[in-house]
Design a protein around this motif. Structure first.
Motif, PDB file in Angstrom:
ATOM      1  N   VAL A  43      20.703  35.704 -22.659  1.00 59.88           N
ATOM      2  CA  VAL A  43      20.649  34.295 -23.039  1.00 59.88           C
ATOM      3  C   VAL A  43      21.894  33.832 -23.798  1.00 59.88           C
ATOM      4  O   VAL A  43      21.947  32.703 -24.251  1.00 59.88           O
ATOM      5  N   THR A  44      22.901  34.714 -23.907  1.00 58.02           N
ATOM      6  CA  THR A  44      24.140  34.286 -24.548  1.00 58.02           C
ATOM      7  C   THR A  44      24.878  33.329 -23.621  1.00 58.02           C
ATOM      8  O   THR A  44      24.713  33.372 -22.404  1.00 58.02           O
ATOM      9  N   GLY A  84      34.662  36.354 -25.217  1.00 58.13           N
ATOM     10  CA  GLY A  84      33.685  35.488 -25.863  1.00 58.13           C
ATOM     11  C   GLY A  84      33.499  34.180 -25.118  1.00 58.13           C
ATOM     12  O   GLY A  84      34.217  33.873 -24.166  1.00 58.13           O
ATOM     13  N   CYS A  85      32.553  33.389 -25.564  1.00 58.29           N
ATOM     14  CA  CYS A  85      32.198  32.153 -24.865  1.00 58.29           C
ATOM     15  C   CYS A  85      33.037  30.951 -25.294  1.00 58.29           C
ATOM     16  O   CYS A  85      32.975  29.907 -24.671  1.00 58.29           O
ATOM     17  N   THR A  91      26.743  31.695 -33.078  1.00 54.20           N
ATOM     18  CA  THR A  91      25.353  32.133 -32.884  1.00 54.20           C
ATOM     19  C   THR A  91      25.222  33.255 -31.849  1.00 54.20           C
ATOM     20  O   THR A  91      24.119  33.605 -31.449  1.00 54.20           O
ATOM     21  N   HIS A  92      26.339  33.844 -31.447  1.00 54.31           N
ATOM     22  CA  HIS A  92      26.316  34.881 -30.410  1.00 54.31           C
ATOM     23  C   HIS A  92      25.337  36.015 -30.744  1.00 54.31           C
ATOM     24  O   HIS A  92      24.550  36.431 -29.894  1.00 54.31           O
ATOM     25  N   ASP A  93      25.404  36.521 -31.967  1.00 54.26           N
ATOM     26  CA  ASP A  93      24.553  37.648 -32.335  1.00 54.26           C
ATOM     27  C   ASP A  93      23.064  37.293 -32.252  1.00 54.26           C
ATOM     28  O   ASP A  93      22.241  38.134 -31.866  1.00 54.26           O
ATOM     29  N   LEU A  94      22.720  36.064 -32.588  1.00 59.14           N
ATOM     30  CA  LEU A  94      21.332  35.611 -32.482  1.00 59.14           C
ATOM     31  C   LEU A  94      20.856  35.688 -31.038  1.00 59.14           C
ATOM     32  O   LEU A  94      19.820  36.272 -30.732  1.00 59.14           O
ATOM     33  N   ASP A 147      22.264  37.272 -28.523  1.00 59.07           N
ATOM     34  CA  ASP A 147      22.376  38.633 -28.013  1.00 59.07           C
ATOM     35  C   ASP A 147      21.145  39.448 -28.405  1.00 59.07           C
ATOM     36  O   ASP A 147      20.596  40.198 -27.591  1.00 59.07           O
ATOM     37  N   GLU A 148      20.699  39.276 -29.634  1.00 63.96           N
ATOM     38  CA  GLU A 148      19.500  39.997 -30.084  1.00 63.96           C
ATOM     39  C   GLU A 148      18.255  39.507 -29.353  1.00 63.96           C
ATOM     40  O   GLU A 148      17.375  40.293 -29.002  1.00 63.96           O
ATOM     41  N   LEU A 149      18.159  38.202 -29.094  1.00 71.39           N
ATOM     42  CA  LEU A 149      17.039  37.679 -28.312  1.00 71.39           C
ATOM     43  C   LEU A 149      17.036  38.301 -26.916  1.00 71.39           C
ATOM     44  O   LEU A 149      15.983  38.696 -26.406  1.00 71.39           O
ATOM     45  N   SER A 150      18.204  38.423 -26.311  1.00 71.43           N
ATOM     46  CA  SER A 150      18.309  39.065 -24.995  1.00 71.43           C
ATOM     47  C   SER A 150      17.774  40.492 -25.045  1.00 71.43           C
ATOM     48  O   SER A 150      17.071  40.934 -24.128  1.00 71.43           O
ATOM     49  N   ARG A 151      18.086  41.199 -26.117  1.00 75.30           N
ATOM     50  CA  ARG A 151      17.592  42.577 -26.266  1.00 75.30           C
ATOM     51  C   ARG A 151      16.065  42.608 -26.369  1.00 75.30           C
ATOM     52  O   ARG A 151      15.418  43.479 -25.808  1.00 75.30           O
TER      53      ARG A 151
END
Length: 154
Positions: free
Chosen positions: A89-90, A98-99, A108-111, A113-117
């Motif tokens: 979802v990144t 990077g985007c 908010t990349h880490d947020l 990225d963690e949701l994707s995990r």
């Protein structure tokens, strides 16, 4: 992230197949009819599912498709991956770059990225057997309890 019809339909069709192919192979026309999916689209999906080793085709009269292995050994994530459905979802969709226009990752990349995990872990923990047996509800109970705690704290 919005789940595309590719992933949604592949999982629907595989669940239908898991329910119906116990006695005999199931035709794509029957799945298409029951699940309201275009037959030509289903044929494309099943070509990918067969290539990934999730289904087997049976030719001739009474032919159709069967699961290649037991429903309890096929994870929903396996199905999604077979039809190239991303759970990333990144904004940069896993690209090394990077985007942002200058190549950096967004704030908010880490947020995301963690949701994707979490999505990956969830879909990897649910089997096709869980889906057809109705054992999916409550599978994310820990997330619901955490959400309730956050709401209570506000």
């Amino acid at each position: 992230m919005k789940l595309s019809t590719k992933g949604r339909y592949a999982v629907m069709a595989m669940a239908d197949l898991a329910r119906r192919s116990v006695k005999a192979p199931v035709t794509l026309a029957d799945i298409a009819s029951r699940q309201s999916i275009s037959l030509s689209y289903l044929e494309q999906l099943f070509a990918r599912l067969r290539k990934a080793g999730l289904v087997e085709s049976v030719r001739g009269p009474g032919g159709g498709y069967t699961l290649s292995r037991a429903a309890e050994s096929i994870r929903v994530f396996d199905i999604m991956a077979a039809v190239d459905e991303s759970v990333d979802v990144t904004r940069c969709e896993g690209e090394a770059k990077g985007c942002m226009d200058d190549g950096r990752r967004c704030i908010t990349h880490d947020l995301w990225d963690e949701l994707s995990r979490h999505i990956y872990l969830f879909l990897g923990s649910i089997t096709l057997e869980d889906v057809i047996a109705g054992r999916v509800m409550g599978a994310a109970r820990g997330a619901n309890e955490m959400a309730a705690e956050v709401m209570a704290a506000e």
